[in-house]
Scaffold this motif. Structure first.
Motif, mmCIF file in Angstrom:
data_model
loop_
_atom_site.group_PDB
_atom_site.id
_atom_site.type_symbol
_atom_site.label_atom_id
_atom_site.label_comp_id
_atom_site.label_asym_id
_atom_site.label_seq_id
_atom_site.Cartn_x
_atom_site.Cartn_y
_atom_site.Cartn_z
ATOM 1 N N LYS A 155 0.864 -1.188 0.050
ATOM 2 C CA LYS A 155 -0.076 -0.043 -0.090
ATOM 3 C C LYS A 155 1.104 1.327 -0.065
ATOM 4 O O LYS A 155 0.891 2.201 -0.815
ATOM 5 C CB LYS A 155 -0.923 0.031 1.144
ATOM 6 N N ALA A 156 1.681 1.476 0.887
ATOM 7 C CA ALA A 156 2.780 2.330 1.051
ATOM 8 C C ALA A 156 3.819 1.795 1.938
ATOM 9 O O ALA A 156 3.730 0.548 2.722
ATOM 10 C CB ALA A 156 2.320 3.578 1.587
ATOM 11 N N LEU A 157 5.168 2.420 2.261
ATOM 12 C CA LEU A 157 6.004 1.913 2.979
ATOM 13 C C LEU A 157 6.094 3.217 4.106
ATOM 14 O O LEU A 157 5.935 4.171 4.044
ATOM 15 C CB LEU A 157 7.362 1.982 2.238
ATOM 16 N N VAL A 158 6.807 2.411 5.230
ATOM 17 C CA VAL A 158 7.129 3.267 6.509
ATOM 18 C C VAL A 158 8.361 2.741 7.048
ATOM 19 O O VAL A 158 8.803 1.550 6.754
ATOM 20 C CB VAL A 158 5.817 3.076 7.538
ATOM 21 N N HIS A 159 8.886 3.598 7.664
ATOM 22 C CA HIS A 159 10.175 3.272 8.245
ATOM 23 C C HIS A 159 10.387 4.240 9.711
ATOM 24 O O HIS A 159 9.665 5.147 10.014
ATOM 25 C CB HIS A 159 11.348 3.586 7.337
ATOM 26 N N ASP A 160 11.397 4.165 10.351
ATOM 27 C CA ASP A 160 11.371 4.335 11.555
ATOM 28 C C ASP A 160 11.349 6.011 11.902
ATOM 29 O O ASP A 160 10.859 6.618 12.604
ATOM 30 C CB ASP A 160 12.785 4.138 12.453
ATOM 31 N N ALA A 161 12.058 6.620 10.688
ATOM 32 C CA ALA A 161 12.195 8.145 11.017
ATOM 33 C C ALA A 161 10.869 8.759 10.430
ATOM 34 O O ALA A 161 10.286 9.774 11.143
ATOM 35 C CB ALA A 161 13.193 8.478 9.502
ATOM 36 N N MET A 162 9.919 7.974 9.773
ATOM 37 C CA MET A 162 8.475 8.495 9.565
ATOM 38 C C MET A 162 7.814 8.527 10.782
ATOM 39 O O MET A 162 7.131 9.175 11.051
ATOM 40 C CB MET A 162 7.872 7.718 8.354
ATOM 41 N N ARG A 163 8.015 7.197 11.452
ATOM 42 C CA ARG A 163 7.247 7.160 12.905
ATOM 43 C C ARG A 163 7.737 8.168 13.760
ATOM 44 O O ARG A 163 6.884 8.500 14.629
ATOM 45 C CB ARG A 163 7.587 5.543 13.273
ATOM 46 N N ALA A 164 8.905 8.460 13.784
ATOM 47 C CA ALA A 164 9.482 9.487 14.686
ATOM 48 C C ALA A 164 8.945 10.809 14.410
ATOM 49 O O ALA A 164 8.628 11.698 15.301
ATOM 50 C CB ALA A 164 10.902 9.578 14.600
ATOM 51 N N ASP A 165 8.654 11.104 13.102
ATOM 52 C CA ASP A 165 8.400 12.545 12.585
ATOM 53 C C ASP A 165 6.655 12.574 12.977
ATOM 54 O O ASP A 165 6.250 13.905 13.160
ATOM 55 C CB ASP A 165 8.482 12.717 11.165
ATOM 56 N N ARG A 166 6.149 11.411 13.152
ATOM 57 C CA ARG A 166 4.718 11.494 13.106
ATOM 58 C C ARG A 166 4.167 10.457 14.113
ATOM 59 O O ARG A 166 3.782 9.457 13.704
ATOM 60 C CB ARG A 166 3.804 11.219 11.725
ATOM 61 N N PRO A 167 4.601 10.647 15.315
ATOM 62 C CA PRO A 167 4.377 9.545 16.452
ATOM 63 C C PRO A 167 3.067 9.083 16.732
ATOM 64 O O PRO A 167 2.778 8.076 17.133
ATOM 65 C CB PRO A 167 4.864 10.208 17.554
ATOM 66 N N ASN A 168 1.845 10.145 16.228
ATOM 67 C CA ASN A 168 0.550 9.468 16.374
ATOM 68 C C ASN A 168 0.116 8.920 15.300
ATOM 69 O O ASN A 168 -1.363 8.692 15.255
ATOM 70 C CB ASN A 168 -0.375 10.796 16.978
ATOM 71 N N ALA A 169 0.652 9.013 14.200
ATOM 72 C CA ALA A 169 -0.171 8.311 12.737
ATOM 73 C C ALA A 169 -0.118 6.698 13.159
ATOM 74 O O ALA A 169 0.784 6.155 13.744
ATOM 75 C CB ALA A 169 1.064 8.572 11.678
ATOM 76 N N LYS A 170 -1.071 6.251 12.497
ATOM 77 C CA LYS A 170 -1.329 4.914 12.668
ATOM 78 C C LYS A 170 -0.567 4.075 11.310
ATOM 79 O O LYS A 170 -0.315 2.817 11.668
ATOM 80 C CB LYS A 170 -2.829 4.466 12.444
ATOM 81 N N PHE A 171 -0.425 4.787 10.173
ATOM 82 C CA PHE A 171 0.148 4.034 9.158
ATOM 83 C C PHE A 171 -0.537 2.700 8.779
ATOM 84 O O PHE A 171 0.242 1.632 8.602
ATOM 85 C CB PHE A 171 1.671 4.052 9.301
ATOM 86 N N ALA A 172 -1.744 2.646 8.831
ATOM 87 C CA ALA A 172 -2.549 1.214 8.839
ATOM 88 C C ALA A 172 -2.365 1.039 7.125
ATOM 89 O O ALA A 172 -2.490 1.377 6.354
ATOM 90 C CB ALA A 172 -4.114 1.686 8.785
ATOM 91 N N GLY A 173 -1.862 -0.475 7.280
ATOM 92 C CA GLY A 173 -1.946 -1.282 5.979
ATOM 93 C C GLY A 173 -0.490 -0.928 5.487
ATOM 94 O O GLY A 173 0.033 -1.288 4.222
ATOM 95 N N PHE A 174 0.138 -0.046 5.964
ATOM 96 C CA PHE A 174 1.537 0.199 5.441
ATOM 97 C C PHE A 174 2.728 -0.826 5.515
ATOM 98 O O PHE A 174 2.402 -1.590 6.596
ATOM 99 C CB PHE A 174 2.115 1.491 5.903
ATOM 100 N N THR A 175 3.583 -1.011 4.911
ATOM 101 C CA THR A 175 4.671 -2.253 5.030
ATOM 102 C C THR A 175 5.749 -1.479 5.557
ATOM 103 O O THR A 175 6.499 -0.557 4.989
ATOM 104 C CB THR A 175 4.981 -3.035 3.793
ATOM 105 N N ASP A 176 6.637 -2.090 6.591
ATOM 106 C CA ASP A 176 7.685 -1.759 7.100
ATOM 107 C C ASP A 176 8.708 -1.893 6.037
ATOM 108 O O ASP A 176 8.668 -3.041 5.470
ATOM 109 C CB ASP A 176 8.128 -2.094 8.530
ATOM 110 N N VAL A 177 9.791 -1.180 6.034
ATOM 111 C CA VAL A 177 10.699 -1.360 5.001
ATOM 112 C C VAL A 177 11.717 -2.693 5.325
ATOM 113 O O VAL A 177 12.260 -3.438 4.478
ATOM 114 C CB VAL A 177 11.905 -0.149 4.889
ATOM 115 N N GLU A 178 11.949 -3.009 6.627
ATOM 116 C CA GLU A 178 12.273 -4.204 7.079
ATOM 117 C C GLU A 178 11.517 -5.527 6.687
ATOM 118 O O GLU A 178 12.022 -6.376 6.214
ATOM 119 C CB GLU A 178 12.375 -4.312 8.550
#
Length: 250
Positions: A199-222
């Motif tokens: 769906k989309a990708l997520v990584h640690d820096a994105m989570r740090a920038d948006r700590p309240n975001a759910k990123f539902a359905g995103f795939t972690d780069v790892e």
């Protein structure tokens, strides 16, 4: 850090778009599995950092960074040729070249965005697939892996250019898969071209920038990197011409 199992020991795998977060994760996971990894990126500094990180994480791993203009077919062919010449074979090309352009509504779509995405998401796929096809066919475990997006299957109004470009890249990759099928003959393909869909990708820096975001359905780069490595564990016929979904199918 995972414990390396050496599943890709002896394999030589090229990674296009190696300098981004997904590329970094892929370099490290493939190196951990024992592969020799050759990355390229349009940002030499970012590429060098990704290569150094993979070497540091897995001491003794062979991880190389090459500056390649993937928008130039000759440069891309030269890249494929020198990898095969240097190492004797090429067992994979992972296509992680990415980018996004979108709009608020369908009618506000800028065709300048299409021109940009055509080059980034389609032309680079055309060049890497044409450049690496013969070498991958010569390998007994050749794999071409395209990373795509669910939007190619279910476009949204504001993502017309992006979804259309991704869909075109998928179609091109499936045509490559048909070529592998035909070359394989009655016994089936020995090499494969497949598509990993997120769906989309997520990584640690994105989570740090948006700590309240759910990123539902995103795939972690790892997790994506793990799925990339697992492509070589599957039979060619199971990968070739297939979309392997890492998110919910639309």
């Amino acid at each position: 850090m995972r414990n390396g199992n050496g599943a890709l020991s002896g394999a030589v795998i090229a990674v296009a778009g190696a300098g981004g977060p997904a590329g970094r994760a892929a370099l490290q996971r493939l190196a951990e599995a024992g592969a020799t990894v050759v990355g390229s990126d349009n940002d030499p500094e970012r590429l060098a950092e990704a290569v150094d990180a993979a070497r540091y994480a897995h001491g003794g791993a062979t991880v190389i960074g090459d500056t390649v203009d993937l928008l130039d077919l000759k440069s891309t062919r030269d890249w494929a040729s020198h990898i095969e010449k240097d190492f004797g074979h090429v067992d994979g090309l992972v296509h992680l070249v990415g980018g996004w352009r979108g709009s608020e509504t369908f009618t506000k779509t800028s065709l300048d965005d299409w021109d940009f995405l055509d080059l980034l998401l389609i032309r680079t796929v055309q060049h890497t697939s044409l450049a690496f096809f013969d070498a991958l066919q010569r390998s007994d475990r050749g794999r071409y892996v395209l990373i795509s997006a669910a939007g190619a299957t279910k476009p949204t109004a504001g993502n017309a250019s992006y979804a259309a470009a991704k869909a075109a890249a998928e179609a091109w990759t499936l045509a490559m898969a048909d070529a592998f099928r035909k070359t394989g003959g009655a016994e089936g393909p020995t090499s494969a071209a497949g598509i990993l869909v997120v769906k989309a990708l997520v990584h640690d820096a994105m989570r740090a920038d948006r700590p309240n975001a759910k990123f539902a359905g995103f795939t972690d780069v790892e997790d994506l990197a793990e799925a990339i490595a697992e492509v070589w564990e599957k039979p060619a016929a199971e990968v070739n011409g297939n979309r392997l979904w890492l998110t919910e199918t639309p």
